[in-house]
Design a protein around this motif. Structure first.
Motif, PDB file in Angstrom:
ATOM      1  N   TYR A  36       0.798  -1.224   0.000  1.00 48.49           N
ATOM      2  CA  TYR A  36       0.000   0.000   0.000  1.00 48.49           C
ATOM      3  C   TYR A  36       0.828   1.271   0.000  1.00 48.49           C
ATOM      4  CZ  TYR A  36      -3.534  -3.408   1.192  1.00 48.49           C
ATOM      5  OH  TYR A  36      -4.351  -4.500   1.170  1.00 48.49           O
ATOM      6  N   ALA A  37       0.314   2.220  -0.766  1.00 45.44           N
ATOM      7  CA  ALA A  37       0.858   3.572  -0.705  1.00 45.44           C
ATOM      8  C   ALA A  37       0.468   4.220   0.620  1.00 45.44           C
ATOM      9  CB  ALA A  37       0.321   4.406  -1.863  1.00 45.44           C
ATOM     10  N   ILE A  38       1.316   5.086   1.107  1.00 44.41           N
ATOM     11  CA  ILE A  38       1.054   5.833   2.339  1.00 44.41           C
ATOM     12  C   ILE A  38       1.199   7.316   2.053  1.00 44.41           C
ATOM     13  CG2 ILE A  38       1.749   6.281   4.717  1.00 44.41           C
ATOM     14  CD1 ILE A  38       0.616   3.518   4.428  1.00 44.41           C
ATOM     15  N   GLY A  39       0.215   8.078   2.485  1.00 37.44           N
ATOM     16  CA  GLY A  39       0.267   9.519   2.320  1.00 37.44           C
ATOM     17  C   GLY A  39       0.434  10.232   3.652  1.00 37.44           C
ATOM     18  N   TRP A  40       1.079  11.376   3.602  1.00 38.05           N
ATOM     19  CA  TRP A  40       1.161  12.281   4.764  1.00 38.05           C
ATOM     20  C   TRP A  40       0.289  13.497   4.478  1.00 38.05           C
ATOM     21  CZ3 TRP A  40       3.248  11.512   9.465  1.00 38.05           C
ATOM     22  CH2 TRP A  40       4.211  10.506   9.617  1.00 38.05           C
ATOM     23  N   VAL A  68       0.642  16.450   2.008  1.00 36.06           N
ATOM     24  CA  VAL A  68       2.026  16.887   2.080  1.00 36.06           C
ATOM     25  C   VAL A  68       2.918  16.038   1.177  1.00 36.06           C
ATOM     26  CG1 VAL A  68       4.008  17.149   3.616  1.00 36.06           C
ATOM     27  CG2 VAL A  68       1.728  17.748   4.422  1.00 36.06           C
ATOM     28  N   SER A  69       2.754  14.725   1.297  1.00 36.99           N
ATOM     29  CA  SER A  69       3.620  13.826   0.534  1.00 36.99           C
ATOM     30  C   SER A  69       2.974  12.458   0.443  1.00 36.99           C
ATOM     31  CB  SER A  69       4.991  13.716   1.223  1.00 36.99           C
ATOM     32  OG  SER A  69       5.881  12.916   0.463  1.00 36.99           O
ATOM     33  N   CYS A  70       3.399  11.689  -0.529  1.00 40.14           N
ATOM     34  CA  CYS A  70       2.884  10.336  -0.705  1.00 40.14           C
ATOM     35  C   CYS A  70       3.960   9.475  -1.343  1.00 40.14           C
ATOM     36  CB  CYS A  70       1.628  10.341  -1.575  1.00 40.14           C
ATOM     37  SG  CYS A  70       0.838   8.729  -1.765  1.00 40.14           S
ATOM     38  N   MET A  71       3.984   8.219  -0.935  1.00 37.05           N
ATOM     39  CA  MET A  71       4.917   7.278  -1.540  1.00 37.05           C
ATOM     40  C   MET A  71       4.162   6.033  -1.984  1.00 37.05           C
ATOM     41  SD  MET A  71       8.575   5.935  -0.171  1.00 37.05           S
ATOM     42  CE  MET A  71       9.729   5.142  -1.293  1.00 37.05           C
ATOM     43  N   ALA A  72       4.274   5.724  -3.242  1.00 32.35           N
ATOM     44  CA  ALA A  72       3.608   4.557  -3.793  1.00 32.35           C
ATOM     45  C   ALA A  72       4.341   3.281  -3.400  1.00 32.35           C
ATOM     46  CB  ALA A  72       3.543   4.674  -5.309  1.00 32.35           C
ATOM     47  N   ALA A 106       1.566  22.321  12.284  1.00 31.44           N
ATOM     48  CA  ALA A 106       0.306  21.613  12.029  1.00 31.44           C
ATOM     49  C   ALA A 106       0.357  20.269  12.739  1.00 31.44           C
ATOM     50  CB  ALA A 106       0.118  21.378  10.526  1.00 31.44           C
ATOM     51  N   VAL A 107      -0.787  19.609  12.747  1.00 31.61           N
ATOM     52  CA  VAL A 107      -0.836  18.202  13.135  1.00 31.61           C
ATOM     53  C   VAL A 107      -0.645  17.380  11.861  1.00 31.61           C
ATOM     54  CG1 VAL A 107      -2.188  16.341  14.141  1.00 31.61           C
ATOM     55  CG2 VAL A 107      -2.362  18.664  15.078  1.00 31.61           C
ATOM     56  N   TYR A 108       0.300  16.481  11.906  1.00 32.61           N
ATOM     57  CA  TYR A 108       0.629  15.663  10.744  1.00 32.61           C
ATOM     58  C   TYR A 108       0.061  14.257  10.933  1.00 32.61           C
ATOM     59  CZ  TYR A 108       3.775  19.229   8.963  1.00 32.61           C
ATOM     60  OH  TYR A 108       4.300  20.401   8.438  1.00 32.61           O
ATOM     61  N   HIS A 109      -0.628  13.789   9.898  1.00 32.20           N
ATOM     62  CA  HIS A 109      -1.237  12.467   9.911  1.00 32.20           C
ATOM     63  C   HIS A 109      -0.717  11.647   8.738  1.00 32.20           C
ATOM     64  CE1 HIS A 109      -4.590  13.594  12.670  1.00 32.20           C
ATOM     65  NE2 HIS A 109      -4.449  14.782  12.105  1.00 32.20           N
ATOM     66  N   CYS A 110      -0.605  10.336   8.938  1.00 26.98           N
ATOM     67  CA  CYS A 110      -0.396   9.442   7.816  1.00 26.98           C
ATOM     68  C   CYS A 110      -1.696   8.674   7.566  1.00 26.98           C
ATOM     69  CB  CYS A 110       0.760   8.478   8.056  1.00 26.98           C
ATOM     70  SG  CYS A 110       0.596   7.402   9.498  1.00 26.98           S
ATOM     71  N   ALA A 111      -1.856   8.216   6.351  1.00 25.00           N
ATOM     72  CA  ALA A 111      -3.096   7.548   5.977  1.00 25.00           C
ATOM     73  C   ALA A 111      -2.864   6.672   4.753  1.00 25.00           C
ATOM     74  CB  ALA A 111      -4.188   8.573   5.681  1.00 25.00           C
ATOM     75  N   THR A 112      -3.769   5.727   4.570  1.00 24.26           N
ATOM     76  CA  THR A 112      -3.725   4.893   3.376  1.00 24.26           C
ATOM     77  C   THR A 112      -5.129   4.744   2.797  1.00 24.26           C
ATOM     78  OG1 THR A 112      -3.054   2.766   2.451  1.00 24.26           O
ATOM     79  CG2 THR A 112      -3.951   2.721   4.685  1.00 24.26           C
ATOM     80  N   ASP A 113      -5.201   4.673   1.470  1.00 28.44           N
ATOM     81  CA  ASP A 113      -6.473   4.408   0.791  1.00 28.44           C
ATOM     82  C   ASP A 113      -6.490   2.983   0.245  1.00 28.44           C
ATOM     83  OD1 ASP A 113      -5.929   5.900  -2.526  1.00 28.44           O
ATOM     84  OD2 ASP A 113      -4.697   4.575  -1.309  1.00 28.44           O
ATOM     85  N   TYR A 114      -5.537   2.186   0.685  1.00 29.29           N
ATOM     86  CA  TYR A 114      -5.455   0.780   0.329  1.00 29.29           C
ATOM     87  C   TYR A 114      -5.237   0.560  -1.162  1.00 29.29           C
ATOM     88  CZ  TYR A 114      -6.982   0.087   5.082  1.00 29.29           C
ATOM     89  OH  TYR A 114      -7.064   0.116   6.440  1.00 29.29           O
TER      90      TYR A 114
END
Length: 128
Positions: free
Chosen positions: A32-36, A48-52, A92-100
């Motif tokens: 999974y890709a993960i985005g910030w 902010v950023s994303c890595m595939a 800011a508050v920084y979150h990571c997330a995935t859209d699967y």
């Protein structure tokens, strides 16, 4: 149950650096890709950023390009965000997330509602 846990935030002076970590569990991380994302008080959340995961491609918002670097260690189920030359506007508050998915298409299109799993966030404050 999928969990994403961010850490590494804190208070730093302008020009300083921080490295954020996002540790994932409950999923086959390497797929999974993960985005910030980040959200400052009174402002909309922004990507902010994303890595595939498909090809390791990386993406950055214009506001952080050249200053932030995203990377991942699949053996540790962890994505990192190295933040250099921090400025007060990075607070800011920084979150990571995935859209699967394995790519960053939805991150790039700002389709944040498609990101089903989010971490609780880590606060980054840049101040003299």
């Amino acid at each position: 149950q999928v969990q994403l846990v961010e850490s590494g935030g804190g208070l730093v002076q302008p020009g300083g650096s921080l490295r954020l970590s996002c540790v994932a569990s409950g999923l086959t991380f390497e797929y999974y890709a993960i985005g910030w994302f980040r959200q400052a008080p009174g402002k909309e959340r922004e990507g902010v950023s994303c890595m595939a995961s498909s090809d390791g491609s990386t993406y950055y918002s214009d506001s952080v390009k050249g200053r932030f670097t995203i990377s991942r260690d699949n053996a540790k189920n962890t994505v990192y965000l190295q933040m250099n030359s921090l400025q007060p506007e990075d607070t800011a508050v920084y979150h990571c997330a995935t859209d699967y998915s394995s790519n960053c298409i939805r991150w790039y299109a700002s389709l944040e509602s498609d990101f089903g799993s989010w971490g609780q966030g880590t606060q980054v404050t840049v101040s003299p």
